[in-house]
Design a protein around this motif. Structure first.
Motif, mmCIF file in Angstrom:
data_model
loop_
_atom_site.group_PDB
_atom_site.id
_atom_site.type_symbol
_atom_site.label_atom_id
_atom_site.label_comp_id
_atom_site.label_asym_id
_atom_site.label_seq_id
_atom_site.Cartn_x
_atom_site.Cartn_y
_atom_site.Cartn_z
ATOM 1 N N VAL A 110 0.787 -1.233 0.000
ATOM 2 C CA VAL A 110 0.000 0.000 0.000
ATOM 3 C C VAL A 110 0.823 1.290 0.000
ATOM 4 O O VAL A 110 0.368 2.314 -0.515
ATOM 5 N N SER A 111 2.018 1.244 0.577
ATOM 6 C CA SER A 111 2.787 2.486 0.713
ATOM 7 C C SER A 111 3.206 3.060 -0.632
ATOM 8 O O SER A 111 3.215 4.282 -0.822
ATOM 9 N N LEU A 114 0.552 5.083 -2.235
ATOM 10 C CA LEU A 114 0.436 6.413 -1.630
ATOM 11 C C LEU A 114 1.586 7.315 -2.055
ATOM 12 O O LEU A 114 1.386 8.496 -2.346
ATOM 13 N N LYS A 136 -6.859 -5.450 -1.253
ATOM 14 C CA LYS A 136 -5.576 -5.379 -0.554
ATOM 15 C C LYS A 136 -5.598 -6.221 0.722
ATOM 16 O O LYS A 136 -4.628 -6.934 1.035
ATOM 17 N N LEU A 192 -1.594 -3.505 7.557
ATOM 18 C CA LEU A 192 -2.031 -2.615 6.481
ATOM 19 C C LEU A 192 -2.457 -1.259 7.026
ATOM 20 O O LEU A 192 -2.202 -0.228 6.393
ATOM 21 N N ALA A 196 -0.528 2.024 5.834
ATOM 22 C CA ALA A 196 -1.290 3.017 5.083
ATOM 23 C C ALA A 196 -1.176 4.417 5.675
ATOM 24 O O ALA A 196 -1.634 5.377 5.061
ATOM 25 N N LEU A 290 -9.128 1.223 7.495
ATOM 26 C CA LEU A 290 -8.658 1.281 6.112
ATOM 27 C C LEU A 290 -9.692 1.945 5.212
ATOM 28 O O LEU A 290 -9.344 2.745 4.331
ATOM 29 N N ARG A 293 -9.416 5.575 5.814
ATOM 30 C CA ARG A 293 -8.175 6.127 5.257
ATOM 31 C C ARG A 293 -8.292 6.368 3.758
ATOM 32 O O ARG A 293 -7.775 7.359 3.233
ATOM 33 N N TYR A 294 -8.982 5.466 3.070
ATOM 34 C CA TYR A 294 -9.060 5.564 1.613
ATOM 35 C C TYR A 294 -10.378 6.161 1.132
ATOM 36 O O TYR A 294 -10.720 6.056 -0.050
#
Length: 299
Positions: A110-111, A114, A136, A192, A196, A290, A293-294
């Motif tokens: 995931v990083s 980003l 993910k 994750l 993230a 998560l 976050r997204y």
């Protein structure tokens, strides 16, 4: 003809390449979600990437499987009556390897998205926040399940080759698979969420290692102190504060495992229910964090 005239003529040429709407099949969100899952799962083992990217995950997978192969070889050679290690005990013994793999691959998953701001590109396709998070999450959990389930399969196959009791080995193997499945979901969710939070892969690796290592070290130390002082009651409850000890408590209470807590004092059925609730809450909470976050495309 002067060069200036040739340049002018070339600049004035209009190429009619035409434009047509795409009329082929549109595979939709489900296909995009499956593709992202497949890509992420392959990436967790370096497949489809450079040879350098394959070294660490494949090496850790080999390290996870090697003790199982040795145990099987010894059991067959000595005609042992049972395997020296229970299926539910194996992942607890090699938790350091699992932690290293998790710390290395969760930020990789995931990083980079980003850091290079590719998440908005994902969402520009027929894919939504839920699709990205589910793909993910499922990919990371599946990668961890492969890592932890492969040595159990080696143990089970070896036990059958050694002609150990089929029913006992099948029951133990099934209990082990349930245990590592829960471990995979828990570790995937927590790692994750941590990864993230930063676009820097190095920071994500360090944060995941710190979380898994420090929490286990602190819990083990406090449990040992409580045990040495004769306070056996709090030992089981203290185990709720580390991911690996949560798994230990659940499998001790419900999967017939031997506890790794000091003195082998694991939670009973009542306390085990609390462990299950905490485990499920952490998995669901990780998914919720998560999603939050997204939620915004412009990350």
């Amino acid at each position: 003809m002067p060069p200036e005239t040739v340049t002018q003529q070339r600049a004035d040429v209009i190429h009619n390449i035409g434009y047509r709407h795409y009329e082929g099949p549109r595979l939709g969100r489900a296909y995009a979600r499956r593709s992202l899952f497949s890509q992420s799962l392959r990436g967790a083992y370096g497949l489809g990437r450079s040879a350098k990217s394959k070294v660490a995950p494949m090496l850790l997978l080999a390290v996870m499987c090697m003790p199982a192969a040795i145990i099987v070889a010894v059991a067959i050679a000595t005609s042992a009556d049972e395997l020296p290690v229970k299926y539910t005990r194996y992942a607890i013994m090699l938790q350091a390897v699992i932690g290293l793999y998790t710390a290395a691959q969760a930020p990789q998953s995931v990083s980079r998205d980003l850091r290079f701001k590719t998440v908005p590109l994902y969402f520009s396709r027929p894919i939504e926040t839920m699709d990205y998070v589910v793909a993910k999450f499922a990919a990371m959990a599946s990668a961890l399940f492969i890592l932890t389930g492969a040595p159990l399969l080696i143990l089970y196959a070896g036990a059958l080759l050694a002609k150990l009791d089929f029913a006992d080995q099948t029951k133990g193997f099934a209990q082990g698979l349930v245990s590592v499945a829960l471990l995979s979901l828990l570790f995937a969710g927590i790692s994750l969420v941590v990864a993230a939070l930063t676009p820097r892969r190095g920071f994500g690796v360090a944060a995941v290692i710190a979380l898994l290592t420090i929490s286990y070290g602190a819990v083990s130390a406090v449990q040992a102190i409580a045990w040495d002082q004769g306070n056996t009651g709090p030992v089981s409850w203290i185990g709720l504060f580390s991911p690996i000890t949560i798994i230990d408590g659940v499998q001790t209470a419900f999967l017939g495992a031997t506890s790794s807590f000091p003195g082998g004092v694991g939670p009973g059925t009542g306390t085990g229910l609390v462990y299950v609730l905490v485990l499920l809450g952490l998995i669901a909470g990780s998914y919720g964090l998560l999603m939050r976050r997204y939620r915004k495309v412009g990350l």
